[in-house]
Design an enzyme around this catalytic site. Structure first.
Site, PDB file in Angstrom:
ATOM      1  N   ASP A   1      -4.885   5.035   5.597  1.00  0.00           N
ATOM      2  CA  ASP A   1      -5.334   6.449   6.224  1.00  0.00           C
ATOM      3  C   ASP A   1      -6.610   5.929   6.995  1.00  0.00           C
ATOM      4  O   ASP A   1      -6.364   5.470   8.282  1.00  0.00           O
ATOM      5  CB  ASP A   1      -5.914   7.090   5.048  1.00  0.00           C
ATOM      6  CG  ASP A   1      -6.367   8.550   5.359  1.00  0.00           C
ATOM      7  OD1 ASP A   1      -6.279   9.239   6.375  1.00  0.00           O
ATOM      8  OD2 ASP A   1      -7.189   8.936   4.373  1.00  0.00           O
TER       9      ASP A   1
ATOM     10  N   LYS B   1      -1.127   6.786   8.375  1.00  0.00           N
ATOM     11  CA  LYS B   1      -1.686   8.325   9.023  1.00  0.00           C
ATOM     12  C   LYS B   1      -2.531   7.969  10.220  1.00  0.00           C
ATOM     13  O   LYS B   1      -3.948   7.772   9.966  1.00  0.00           O
ATOM     14  CB  LYS B   1      -2.477   9.063   7.734  1.00  0.00           C
ATOM     15  CG  LYS B   1      -2.595  10.398   7.980  1.00  0.00           C
ATOM     16  CD  LYS B   1      -3.670  11.053   7.196  1.00  0.00           C
ATOM     17  CE  LYS B   1      -2.851  11.238   5.633  1.00  0.00           C
ATOM     18  NZ  LYS B   1      -4.151  12.097   4.800  1.00  0.00           N
TER      19      LYS B   1
ATOM     20  N   GLU C   1       0.803  -1.241   0.139  1.00  0.00           N
ATOM     21  CA  GLU C   1      -0.021  -0.225  -0.091  1.00  0.00           C
ATOM     22  C   GLU C   1       0.805   1.354   0.014  1.00  0.00           C
ATOM     23  O   GLU C   1       1.975   1.348   0.632  1.00  0.00           O
ATOM     24  CB  GLU C   1      -0.666  -0.047   1.344  1.00  0.00           C
ATOM     25  CG  GLU C   1      -2.232  -0.757   1.214  1.00  0.00           C
ATOM     26  CD  GLU C   1      -3.243  -0.005   0.616  1.00  0.00           C
ATOM     27  OE1 GLU C   1      -3.215   0.799  -0.201  1.00  0.00           O
ATOM     28  OE2 GLU C   1      -4.335  -0.523   1.069  1.00  0.00           O
TER      29      GLU C   1
HETATM   30  P1  IMP Z   1      -8.100   4.585   3.340  1.00  0.00           P
HETATM   31  O1  IMP Z   1      -8.656   5.765   3.856  1.00  0.00           O
HETATM   32  O2  IMP Z   1      -6.968   4.083   4.314  1.00  0.00           O
HETATM   33  O3  IMP Z   1      -9.152   3.720   2.812  1.00  0.00           O
HETATM   34  O4  IMP Z   1      -7.161   5.353   2.140  1.00  0.00           O
HETATM   35  C1  IMP Z   1      -7.118   4.937   0.777  1.00  0.00           C
HETATM   36  C2  IMP Z   1      -6.303   5.650   0.001  1.00  0.00           C
HETATM   37  O5  IMP Z   1      -6.634   6.989  -0.160  1.00  0.00           O
HETATM   38  C3  IMP Z   1      -4.924   5.308   0.251  1.00  0.00           C
HETATM   39  O6  IMP Z   1      -4.245   4.275  -0.432  1.00  0.00           O
HETATM   40  C4  IMP Z   1      -4.571   6.735  -0.874  1.00  0.00           C
HETATM   41  O7  IMP Z   1      -4.453   6.272  -2.213  1.00  0.00           O
HETATM   42  C5  IMP Z   1      -5.422   7.662  -0.406  1.00  0.00           C
HETATM   43  N1  IMP Z   1      -5.073   8.554   0.530  1.00  0.00           N
HETATM   44  C6  IMP Z   1      -5.064   8.371   1.810  1.00  0.00           C
HETATM   45  N2  IMP Z   1      -4.454   9.702   2.251  1.00  0.00           N
HETATM   46  C7  IMP Z   1      -4.088  10.410   1.525  1.00  0.00           C
HETATM   47  C8  IMP Z   1      -3.144  11.431   1.340  1.00  0.00           C
HETATM   48  O8  IMP Z   1      -2.920  12.097   2.281  1.00  0.00           O
HETATM   49  N3  IMP Z   1      -2.947  11.858   0.119  1.00  0.00           N
HETATM   50  C9  IMP Z   1      -3.259  11.302  -1.169  1.00  0.00           C
HETATM   51  N4  IMP Z   1      -3.985  10.319  -1.149  1.00  0.00           N
HETATM   52  C10 IMP Z   1      -4.369   9.519   0.267  1.00  0.00           C
END
Ligand code: IMP
Ligand code: MG
Length: 189
Positions: free
Chosen positions: A103, A131, A99
């Site tokens: 986030d 994050k 990954e």
């Molecule tokens: P999730 O919220 O963990 O499902 O994150 C899904 C996807 O959101 C990640 O794999 C990234 O591609 C994108 N993402 C999350 N945080 C960021 C950021 O700060 N900048 C750009 N893309 C992000």
């Protein structure tokens, strides 16, 4: 709205993190032939660098494409599977899920569930970035590069509405008031 890009993680820091991750993975898998599953689009730069640092044999590289953000800087909460997995490639193999960033954790959880439906021998998760402030779905990151603050970042595969994936380093997006700041992006490249 105008925005500028503030340097956040340098190319050198990224390279050191990638090297460290490859070293740990090599130690743990000692000689096992791995199936790498990268989550598109965000992980495309990271996985390209990671596989070139690994010394472990790689059986194959599979690509899973998920989508969650749309044009926003916060996750929509809906994870769509845009390109799924080839179950035959995964069954009974040691799998490393790669990954860009964890986030909320929702898309990683979806990816892990999709993988488990393919009956791999084992699954571990490697993420360049974490994050944790925004986590809603707990996930265990087996190999983590760098923990980041609750800021929206771009570059090294990460986008904002599809832009800036090509930047070799990582930048924080700084939103500005109505006055657009044209030209600043060029200086960030
Ligand atoms: P999730 O919220 O963990 O499902 O994150 C899904 C996807 O959101 C990640 O794999 C990234 O591609 C994108 N993402 C999350 N945080 C960021 C950021 O700060 N900048 C750009 N893309 C992000
Ligand atoms: Mg994205």
């Amino acid at each position: 709205m105008g925005y500028s890009l503030v340097p956040y993680i340098s190319q050198a820091e990224i390279a050191a993190a990638v090297q460290q991750l490859a070293k740990q993975i090599d130690q743990d898998y000692a000689g096992q032939s791995l199936v790498i599953v990268a989550v598109l689009k965000g992980a495309f730069v990271f996985v390209a660098d990671l596989v070139r640092q690994l010394r472990s044999p790689i059986q194959r590289i599979e690509l899973l494409r998920l989508s969650s953000y749309g044009a926003a800087t916060t996750s929509s909460g809906q994870v769509q599977v845009l390109v799924g997995l080839d179950a035959a490639a995964i069954a009974q193999q040691p799998v490393l899920l790669v990954e860009d960033i964890v986030d909320t954790g929702r898309s990683t959880a979806v990816a892990l569930n999709l993988l488990r439906d393919c009956y791999p021998a084992s699954v571990k998760l490697c993420s360049l970035l974490d994050k944790p402030a925004r986590r809603t779905t707990p996930v265990q990151i087996d190999y983590l590069g760098i923990t980041v603050e609750d800021r929206f970042i771009v570059g090294y595969g990460l986008d904002w509405n599809e832009r800036h994936r090509e930047l070799p380093a990582i930048y924080a997006v700084k939103q500005e008031s109505a006055t657009a700041v044209e030209g600043r992006l060029d200086s960030a490249k």
